[in-house]
Design an enzyme around this catalytic site. Structure first.
Site, PDB file in Angstrom:
ATOM      1  N   ASP A 117      20.479   7.347  -5.092  1.00 21.56           N
ATOM      2  CA  ASP A 117      19.391   8.317  -4.906  1.00 21.56           C
ATOM      3  C   ASP A 117      18.297   7.666  -4.053  1.00 21.56           C
ATOM      4  O   ASP A 117      18.598   6.767  -3.259  1.00 21.56           O
ATOM      5  CB  ASP A 117      18.892   8.863  -6.254  1.00 21.56           C
ATOM      6  CG  ASP A 117      18.304   7.787  -7.157  1.00 21.56           C
ATOM      7  OD1 ASP A 117      18.047   6.676  -6.645  1.00 21.56           O
ATOM      8  OD2 ASP A 117      18.094   8.055  -8.349  1.00 21.56           O
ATOM      9  N   ILE A 176      15.533 -28.566   6.819  1.00 18.37           N
ATOM     10  CA  ILE A 176      14.997 -29.865   7.250  1.00 18.37           C
ATOM     11  C   ILE A 176      15.919 -30.565   8.251  1.00 18.37           C
ATOM     12  O   ILE A 176      15.553 -31.601   8.788  1.00 18.37           O
ATOM     13  CB  ILE A 176      14.760 -30.807   6.045  1.00 18.37           C
ATOM     14  CG1 ILE A 176      15.998 -30.848   5.165  1.00 18.37           C
ATOM     15  CG2 ILE A 176      13.519 -30.386   5.262  1.00 18.37           C
ATOM     16  CD1 ILE A 176      16.038 -32.043   4.238  1.00 18.37           C
ATOM     17  N   HIS A 177      17.115 -29.983   8.474  1.00 20.94           N
ATOM     18  CA  HIS A 177      18.076 -30.661   9.361  1.00 20.94           C
ATOM     19  C   HIS A 177      18.864 -29.595  10.137  1.00 20.94           C
ATOM     20  O   HIS A 177      19.174 -28.538   9.575  1.00 20.94           O
ATOM     21  CB  HIS A 177      19.031 -31.519   8.520  1.00 20.94           C
ATOM     22  CG  HIS A 177      19.886 -32.450   9.328  1.00 20.94           C
ATOM     23  ND1 HIS A 177      21.034 -32.028   9.959  1.00 20.94           N
ATOM     24  CD2 HIS A 177      19.741 -33.769   9.619  1.00 20.94           C
ATOM     25  CE1 HIS A 177      21.572 -33.057  10.609  1.00 20.94           C
ATOM     26  NE2 HIS A 177      20.798 -34.134  10.419  1.00 20.94           N
ATOM     27  N   ARG A 229       2.145 -26.755   9.901  1.00 23.18           N
ATOM     28  CA  ARG A 229       1.722 -26.985   8.515  1.00 23.18           C
ATOM     29  C   ARG A 229       0.610 -28.018   8.533  1.00 23.18           C
ATOM     30  O   ARG A 229       0.833 -29.166   8.915  1.00 23.18           O
ATOM     31  CB  ARG A 229       2.882 -27.470   7.636  1.00 23.18           C
ATOM     32  CG  ARG A 229       2.405 -27.691   6.193  1.00 23.18           C
ATOM     33  CD  ARG A 229       3.540 -27.877   5.210  1.00 23.18           C
ATOM     34  NE  ARG A 229       4.143 -29.199   5.269  1.00 23.18           N
ATOM     35  CZ  ARG A 229       5.013 -29.662   4.357  1.00 23.18           C
ATOM     36  NH1 ARG A 229       5.380 -28.900   3.332  1.00 23.18           N
ATOM     37  NH2 ARG A 229       5.531 -30.870   4.489  1.00 23.18           N
ATOM     38  N   LYS A 282      14.078 -30.944  20.370  1.00 21.92           N
ATOM     39  CA  LYS A 282      15.394 -30.446  19.952  1.00 21.92           C
ATOM     40  C   LYS A 282      15.228 -29.161  19.127  1.00 21.92           C
ATOM     41  O   LYS A 282      15.968 -28.189  19.312  1.00 21.92           O
ATOM     42  CB  LYS A 282      16.098 -31.516  19.120  1.00 21.92           C
ATOM     43  CG  LYS A 282      17.547 -31.215  18.844  1.00 21.92           C
ATOM     44  CD  LYS A 282      18.211 -32.370  18.105  1.00 21.92           C
ATOM     45  CE  LYS A 282      19.656 -32.079  17.823  1.00 21.92           C
ATOM     46  NZ  LYS A 282      20.572 -32.790  18.687  1.00 21.92           N
ATOM     47  N   GLU A 324       2.948 -24.459  -4.759  1.00 22.64           N
ATOM     48  CA  GLU A 324       3.659 -25.676  -5.157  1.00 22.64           C
ATOM     49  C   GLU A 324       3.087 -26.273  -6.438  1.00 22.64           C
ATOM     50  O   GLU A 324       3.192 -27.475  -6.665  1.00 22.64           O
ATOM     51  CB  GLU A 324       3.573 -26.739  -4.050  1.00 22.64           C
ATOM     52  CG  GLU A 324       3.488 -26.213  -2.649  1.00 22.64           C
ATOM     53  CD  GLU A 324       3.594 -27.285  -1.581  1.00 22.64           C
ATOM     54  OE1 GLU A 324       4.518 -28.094  -1.626  1.00 22.64           O
ATOM     55  OE2 GLU A 324       2.730 -27.297  -0.687  1.00 22.64           O
ATOM     56  N   ASP A 380       6.908 -30.385  -5.077  1.00 19.70           N
ATOM     57  CA  ASP A 380       5.577 -30.576  -5.657  1.00 19.70           C
ATOM     58  C   ASP A 380       5.415 -29.762  -6.937  1.00 19.70           C
ATOM     59  O   ASP A 380       4.746 -30.198  -7.877  1.00 19.70           O
ATOM     60  CB  ASP A 380       4.489 -30.193  -4.644  1.00 19.70           C
ATOM     61  CG  ASP A 380       4.300 -31.291  -3.609  1.00 19.70           C
ATOM     62  OD1 ASP A 380       3.846 -32.373  -3.976  1.00 19.70           O
ATOM     63  OD2 ASP A 380       4.636 -31.056  -2.439  1.00 19.70           O
TER      64      ASP A 380
HETATM   65  N1  COA Z   1      14.447 -31.033  13.668  1.00 16.15           N
HETATM   66  C1  COA Z   1      15.026 -31.265  14.868  1.00 16.15           C
HETATM   67  N2  COA Z   1      15.971 -32.183  15.081  1.00 16.15           N
HETATM   68  C2  COA Z   1      16.359 -32.897  14.018  1.00 16.15           C
HETATM   69  C3  COA Z   1      15.819 -32.710  12.738  1.00 16.15           C
HETATM   70  C4  COA Z   1      14.815 -31.742  12.583  1.00 16.15           C
HETATM   71  N3  COA Z   1      14.239 -31.491  11.394  1.00 16.15           N
HETATM   72  N4  COA Z   1      16.414 -33.560  11.886  1.00 16.15           N
HETATM   73  C5  COA Z   1      17.305 -34.258  12.603  1.00 16.15           C
HETATM   74  N5  COA Z   1      17.280 -33.884  13.892  1.00 16.15           N
HETATM   75  C6  COA Z   1      18.107 -34.351  14.993  1.00 16.15           C
HETATM   76  C7  COA Z   1      18.051 -35.879  15.158  1.00 16.15           C
HETATM   77  O1  COA Z   1      16.960 -36.232  15.980  1.00 16.15           O
HETATM   78  C8  COA Z   1      19.380 -36.130  15.793  1.00 16.15           C
HETATM   79  O2  COA Z   1      19.310 -35.736  17.139  1.00 16.15           O
HETATM   80  P1  COA Z   1      20.198 -36.453  18.288  1.00 16.15           P
HETATM   81  O3  COA Z   1      21.623 -36.382  17.815  1.00 16.15           O
HETATM   82  O4  COA Z   1      19.929 -35.618  19.501  1.00 16.15           O
HETATM   83  O5  COA Z   1      19.697 -37.855  18.372  1.00 16.15           O
HETATM   84  C9  COA Z   1      20.296 -35.150  15.105  1.00 16.15           C
HETATM   85  O6  COA Z   1      19.456 -34.077  14.696  1.00 16.15           O
HETATM   86  C10 COA Z   1      21.002 -35.710  13.910  1.00 16.15           C
HETATM   87  O7  COA Z   1      20.057 -36.232  13.020  1.00 16.15           O
HETATM   88  P2  COA Z   1      20.452 -37.237  11.855  1.00 16.15           P
HETATM   89  O8  COA Z   1      20.707 -38.590  12.416  1.00 16.15           O
HETATM   90  O9  COA Z   1      21.543 -36.626  11.041  1.00 16.15           O
HETATM   91  O10 COA Z   1      19.140 -37.228  10.972  1.00 16.15           O
HETATM   92  P3  COA Z   1      18.082 -38.410  10.823  1.00 16.15           P
HETATM   93  O11 COA Z   1      18.660 -39.453   9.918  1.00 16.15           O
HETATM   94  O12 COA Z   1      17.599 -38.815  12.169  1.00 16.15           O
HETATM   95  O13 COA Z   1      16.878 -37.689  10.076  1.00 16.15           O
HETATM   96  C11 COA Z   1      15.592 -36.640   8.392  1.00 16.15           C
HETATM   97  C12 COA Z   1      16.970 -37.248   8.741  1.00 16.15           C
HETATM   98  C13 COA Z   1      15.651 -36.025   7.013  1.00 16.15           C
HETATM   99  C14 COA Z   1      14.543 -37.761   8.420  1.00 16.15           C
HETATM  100  C15 COA Z   1      15.274 -35.573   9.476  1.00 16.15           C
HETATM  101  O14 COA Z   1      16.288 -34.607   9.403  1.00 16.15           O
HETATM  102  C16 COA Z   1      13.901 -34.961   9.380  1.00 16.15           C
HETATM  103  O15 COA Z   1      12.946 -35.520   9.890  1.00 16.15           O
HETATM  104  N6  COA Z   1      13.799 -33.763   8.800  1.00 16.15           N
HETATM  105  C17 COA Z   1      12.549 -33.033   8.681  1.00 16.15           C
HETATM  106  C18 COA Z   1      11.675 -33.637   7.587  1.00 16.15           C
HETATM  107  C19 COA Z   1      10.430 -32.816   7.327  1.00 16.15           C
HETATM  108  O16 COA Z   1       9.821 -32.282   8.216  1.00 16.15           O
HETATM  109  N7  COA Z   1      10.042 -32.729   6.039  1.00 16.15           N
HETATM  110  C20 COA Z   1       8.898 -31.942   5.647  1.00 16.15           C
HETATM  111  C21 COA Z   1       9.262 -30.747   4.841  1.00 16.15           C
HETATM  112  S1  COA Z   1      10.124 -31.092   3.340  1.00 16.15           S
HETATM  113 MG    MG Z   2       5.026 -30.016  -0.737  1.00 18.51          MG
END
Ligand code: COA
Ligand code: MG
Length: 294
Positions: free
Chosen positions: A268, A223-224, A76, A30, A132, A159
């Site tokens: 300037d 993250i979303h 990462r 995605k 961090e 962190d």
């Molecule tokens: N990248 C791509 N797609 C993402 C995503 C991301 N970071 N976060 C959520 N999605 C997708 C879900 O798979 C879902 O897709 P779908 O509707 O096709 O099934 C949609 O977006 C909605 O997601 P949602 O249900 O609101 O989120 P969640 O509860 O599944 O996940 C998190 C929440 C925070 C766990 C998730 O957003 C995530 O993994 N984020 C990245 C975390 C990360 O990498 N952290 C490290 C750095 S701080």
């Molecule tokens: Mg960190």
């Protein structure tokens, strides 16, 4: 990958970099379709201890199989002090496929960047160092300038606050953010801001991103998916700002004097530099505009 001209050369446009746990295939697929300038396949803290090997293999598989379009592909790795970093680096050194950029977490000093450069041997990948910790912050300028492979500094507030014992407010973040931007600029690099973790809090995310942009960050991690349009909008020059920059350059080139007035404000050579920076950012931006479409 769109580029932005910078004192150091051309650096990828990085308004918004989306984190994805590398072992979550559906999210990775995605992410490759979403309006972000780069995707960070995470092997570090979003992956459980038991999943480290699978996440590493999945990240390399994703690079081989998934078309990320013009998005920068970042990995990462785990922190150098962890038991997994050596295997992450060996895999990156030996793999048939390579990311564009390696994000090194928890960097405390230039020796850690140098260790990564050595471990990657003949793979001249771009590097982004995450600052961090208090030690990392005080060494940030040295870290930024320690290798020609370095392309930016990344701020990790979680962190950092755990290290110093503070709580997250705009005030506590002001000092580390300011130091980080200046350290990156001292080496001709860019700074990327920490992700905002409160999902669904759109107004706060926008305020947080704007505070970072005003301090000089060129982009912010996400993250979303819902965070992407907000972050893209904050870090993309507005049409009004672009028009101002064009007026500044036109005025500067149409007269012999060094000093002139734009919109009632003295301008300037420094104003010309700011205007050039705005236009450089705008030139990279149209590929994925304010609505995020590529
Ligand atoms: N990248 C791509 N797609 C993402 C995503 C991301 N970071 N976060 C959520 N999605 C997708 C879900 O798979 C879902 O897709 P779908 O509707 O096709 O099934 C949609 O977006 C909605 O997601 P949602 O249900 O609101 O989120 P969640 O509860 O599944 O996940 C998190 C929440 C925070 C766990 C998730 O957003 C995530 O993994 N984020 C990245 C975390 C990360 O990498 N952290 C490290 C750095 S701080
Ligand atoms: Mg960190």
């Amino acid at each position: 990958m769109p580029l932005v001209t910078n004192p150091r050369g051309s650096i990828p446009l990085r308004r918004c970099l989306l984190f994805v746990p590398a072992d979550q295939d559906a999210k990775v697929r995605k992410a490759a379709t979403l309006p972000c300038d780069g995707v960070i396949l995470d092997l570090e803290d979003s992956v459980g201890f038991a999943g480290k090997g699978e996440a590493r293999a999945a990240a390399l598989r994703a690079l081989a199989e998934i078309d990320f379009g013009s998005r920068e592909r970042l990995i990462r790795i785990n922190g150098l002090a962890s038991p997994w970093a050596a295997d992450d680096l060996a895999a990156l050194r030996d793999s048939r496929v390579a990311p564009d950029t390696v994000v090194i977490p928890k960097v405390d000093g230039p020796d850690q960047v140098e260790a990564v450069v050595r471990a990657l041997e003949n793979r001249p990948l771009q590097l982004l160092a995450a600052i961090e910790s208090a030690r990392g912050l005080f060494a940030a300028a040295e870290i930024a300038g320690c290798s020609p492979q370095m392309t930016g500094l990344f701020f990790g507030d979680g962190d950092y606050l755990a290290d110093i014992g503070g709580q997250r407010t705009a005030q506590t973040l002001l000092y580390p953010r300011s130091v980080l931007v200046a350290a990156a600029a001292s080496a001709g690099l860019i700074a990327i801001d920490t992700p905002y973790l409160r999902l669904g809090d759109v107004a706060e995310l926008e305020a947080d991103a704007r505070a970072a942009a005003e301090l000089g960050f060129v982009g912010k991690a996400a993250i979303h998916p819902d965070q992407l349009p907000i972050i893209n909008a904050v870090f993309t020059p507005t049409p009004e700002r672009i028009a101002w920059a064009e007026r500044v350059l036109a005025a500067a080139s149409s007269q012999a004097q060094g000093v002139f007035v734009i919109d009632g404000v003295m301008a300037d050579a420094m104003t010309v530099r700011i205007a050039e920076r705005v236009l450089a950012a705008a030139r990279g931006a149209p590929e994925r505009g304010r609505d995020g479409k590529s």
